[in-house]
Design an enzyme around this catalytic site. Structure first.
Site, PDB file in Angstrom:
ATOM      1  N   GLY A   1     -12.719  -5.637 -11.365  1.00 28.01           N
ATOM      2  CA  GLY A   1     -12.473  -7.018 -11.772  1.00 28.01           C
ATOM      3  C   GLY A   1     -11.429  -7.670 -10.884  1.00 28.01           C
ATOM      4  O   GLY A   1     -11.528  -8.860 -10.539  1.00 28.01           O
TER       5      GLY A   1
ATOM      6  N   GLN B   1      -4.664 -11.814 -12.498  1.00 26.47           N
ATOM      7  CA  GLN B   1      -5.874 -11.998 -11.682  1.00 26.47           C
ATOM      8  C   GLN B   1      -6.175 -13.482 -11.523  1.00 26.47           C
ATOM      9  O   GLN B   1      -6.494 -13.946 -10.433  1.00 26.47           O
ATOM     10  CB  GLN B   1      -7.058 -11.271 -12.313  1.00 26.47           C
ATOM     11  CG  GLN B   1      -6.885  -9.759 -12.291  1.00 26.47           C
ATOM     12  CD  GLN B   1      -8.064  -9.028 -12.909  1.00 26.47           C
ATOM     13  OE1 GLN B   1      -8.959  -9.635 -13.472  1.00 26.47           O
ATOM     14  NE2 GLN B   1      -8.049  -7.714 -12.793  1.00 26.47           N
TER      15      GLN B   1
ATOM     16  N   ASP C   1      -2.629  -2.560 -18.951  1.00 28.19           N
ATOM     17  CA  ASP C   1      -3.538  -1.463 -18.590  1.00 28.19           C
ATOM     18  C   ASP C   1      -3.152  -0.134 -19.243  1.00 28.19           C
ATOM     19  O   ASP C   1      -3.864   0.860 -19.087  1.00 28.19           O
ATOM     20  CB  ASP C   1      -3.558  -1.272 -17.066  1.00 28.19           C
ATOM     21  CG  ASP C   1      -4.236  -2.446 -16.375  1.00 28.19           C
ATOM     22  OD1 ASP C   1      -5.038  -3.149 -17.024  1.00 28.19           O
ATOM     23  OD2 ASP C   1      -3.969  -2.663 -15.180  1.00 28.19           O
TER      24      ASP C   1
HETATM   25  C1  S3P Z   1      -4.518  -6.909 -12.396  1.00 25.52           C
HETATM   26  C2  S3P Z   1      -4.232  -7.696 -13.488  1.00 25.52           C
HETATM   27  C3  S3P Z   1      -4.570  -7.323 -14.866  1.00 25.52           C
HETATM   28  C4  S3P Z   1      -4.906  -5.830 -14.993  1.00 25.52           C
HETATM   29  C5  S3P Z   1      -5.800  -5.352 -13.876  1.00 25.52           C
HETATM   30  C6  S3P Z   1      -5.144  -5.577 -12.531  1.00 25.52           C
HETATM   31  C7  S3P Z   1      -4.160  -7.391 -11.056  1.00 25.52           C
HETATM   32  O1  S3P Z   1      -5.700  -8.063 -15.288  1.00 25.52           O
HETATM   33  O2  S3P Z   1      -5.515  -5.568 -16.228  1.00 25.52           O
HETATM   34  O3  S3P Z   1      -6.070  -3.976 -14.019  1.00 25.52           O
HETATM   35  O4  S3P Z   1      -4.155  -6.594 -10.099  1.00 25.52           O
HETATM   36  O5  S3P Z   1      -3.880  -8.600 -10.916  1.00 25.52           O
HETATM   37  P1  S3P Z   1      -5.534  -9.538 -15.939  1.00 25.52           P
HETATM   38  O6  S3P Z   1      -4.890 -10.377 -14.948  1.00 25.52           O
HETATM   39  O7  S3P Z   1      -6.932  -9.986 -16.232  1.00 25.52           O
HETATM   40  O8  S3P Z   1      -4.733  -9.333 -17.177  1.00 25.52           O
END
Ligand code: S3P
Length: 449
Positions: A98, A173, A319
């Protein structure tokens, strides 16, 4: 033919010694992405060679960036500058990641060429409107499937305009996707966070010479600058360390040192939560590498008590809840997690996956829409927290690793189905865990029925 890779955890054991976990996944993705669009050669040490990051490496290679084969965490990237990427020949496959898909979405929105992003069955179910909607308001053209999931089509050649965006949920993210688009936008791009989320993008942009203006909860950049390559050292991933931290806390006689682990304050929720539950954890030799704080994390087995997890800690430990819920099961009393609805849209529905798995192992758990209530069952001589049983990982790396460490406090074998995706974030987990004292094997030992 069945290609499933399962873990079998024999009951008992304790964790001992110095443990070095692989490089931070979030920082590794960003190092590859920003190295690729910087000017000059970026030399990276400590890159996570997990499948997620390798998908990011492959995507930038497909866009014409020369990246050496990662070896023992070392990789060299010949940056092509902000405008130097070229159209990939085919669809970019981000696998299970993701982070890769959402950050790339922001970066690709500002390119002159069009692109398409896809992923595995888990990624094809993850919500993308959270990035597509704000990016489209900047002038991007991003199309998702009807249910707002991938595959994503990103039309190139658009003029992006900076904007001010208030995020409805704290998401690094989403914040990072908008900032990466902001590099290509006219004027100023500002992101306002409802609560702090990990700030690796901001730190790395600044480290590569880009001006980032920050006030508490607000981050802004101006488009049209450039990134200057420099060498980057990546700390150990606290999200991977979390399985050993929890494993050591819950198993009597354990004492481990997780050396060179990232301790960025926006990632420290797991330490804060476990310490509030009574865990004996200390940070030693605190220092900085590559703009990120690191430390050796010293953990000893501890008697835990249940707590109400403060909601402001949720984005800082997002996480780590699979591991934290294992700790909650070993605590005296009730632990309540709330304000964590986001866990339902991770690599699996982690609230459901953990509740189902904990119940298989004899724990009383109640699922709520945004969390769970766990009745702890502390182990003491003559009683174990967990029974044995067969657990589904739902192809989620962190569900698999969390239930693996539960074996330390079980009275019978735990089998965890489909653990292949552990390689997305933690290649070598089982081998490292065996060296530390976890009784895990990838095939059933003779004699077990
Ligand atoms: C991440 C942000 C988190 C986390 C993912 C990695 C990142 O997600 O859960 O494993 O590297 O920016 P969200 O921003 O959707 O909370």
């Amino acid at each position: 033919m069945n290609h499933s890779l399962d873990y079998y955890i024999a009951p008992g054991g304790r964790l001992q010694g110095r443990i070095v976990v692989p490089g931070d996944k979030s920082i590794s993705h960003r190092a590859v992405m920003l190295g690729a669009i910087a000017q000059g050669r970026t030399e990276i040490e400590g890159l996570l060679e997990g499948e997620d990051v390798l998908a990011t490496v492959a995507a930038f290679r497909a866009m014409g960036v020369n990246i050496t084969e990662p070896h023992k965490g070392q990789v060299h990237i010949d940056g092509v500058g902000l405008g130097g990427l070229r159209a990939p020949d085919g669809v970019l496959d981000m696998g299970n990641s993701g982070t890769a898909m959402r950050l790339l979405c922001g970066l690709l929105a500002g390119q002159v060429f069009s692109s398409e992003l896809t992923g595995d069955n888990s990624l094809l179910r993850r919500p993308m409107a959270r990035v597509a909607t704000p990016l489209n308001s900047m002038g991007a053209v991003i199309e998702c499937s009807e249910d707002n999931c991938p595959p994503l089509y990103i039309r190139g050649g658009q003029t992006l305009k900076g904007m001010e965006y208030s995020m409805p949920v704290a998401s690094a993210q989403v914040k990072s996707a908008i900032l990466l688009a902001g590099l290509y936008a006219q004027g100023r791009t500002t992101v306002i966070e409802p609560a702090p989320s990990r700030d690796h993008t901001e730190r790395m942009l600044r480290g590569l010479g880009y001006t980032v203006v920050q006030q508490p909860g607000i981050v802004s950049i101006e488009g049209g600058g450039c990134l200057q390559a420099r060498s980057l050292q990546i700390p150990g991933d606290i999200s991977s360390a979390a399985f050993f931290i929890v494993g050591a806390v819950i198993s009597p006689g354990s004492d481990v040192m997780l050396v060179n682990t990232g301790v960025n304050p926006t990632r420290l929720g797991v330490i804060t939560i476990l310490k509030t539950m009574g865990a004996n954890i200390s940070l030693e030799k605190e220092r900085m590498i590559g703009g990120e704080p690191i430390a050796d994390i010293h953990v000893k087995s501890s008697e835990l008590h249940g707590i109400k997890i403060p909601q402001e800690q949720v984005p800082l430990a997002i996480d780590e809840f699979p591991a934290i819920l294992i700790a909650a099961a070993c605590a005296d009393g009730e632990t309540t997690l709330s304000g964590a609805r986001e866990l339902r849209v991770k690599e699996s529905d982690r609230i459901q996956a953990m509740a189902k798995g904990l119940r298989v192992l004899g724990i009383d758990v109640q699922e709520t829409p945004d969390g769970a209530v766990v009745q702890g069952r502390p182990s003491f001589p003559g009683r174990s927290t967990f029974s044995g049983g067969t657990i589904e990982s739902y192809d989620d790396h962190r569900i698999a690793m969390a239930f693996a460490v539960a074996g330390l406090c079980a009275n019978d074998e735990i089998r965890i189905n489909n653990c292949k995706n552990v390689d997305t974030s933690f290649p070598g987990f089982a081998e490292l865990a065996i060296r530390a004292g976890l009784l895990v094997s990838k095939t059933r030992k003779a004699g077990n029925d």
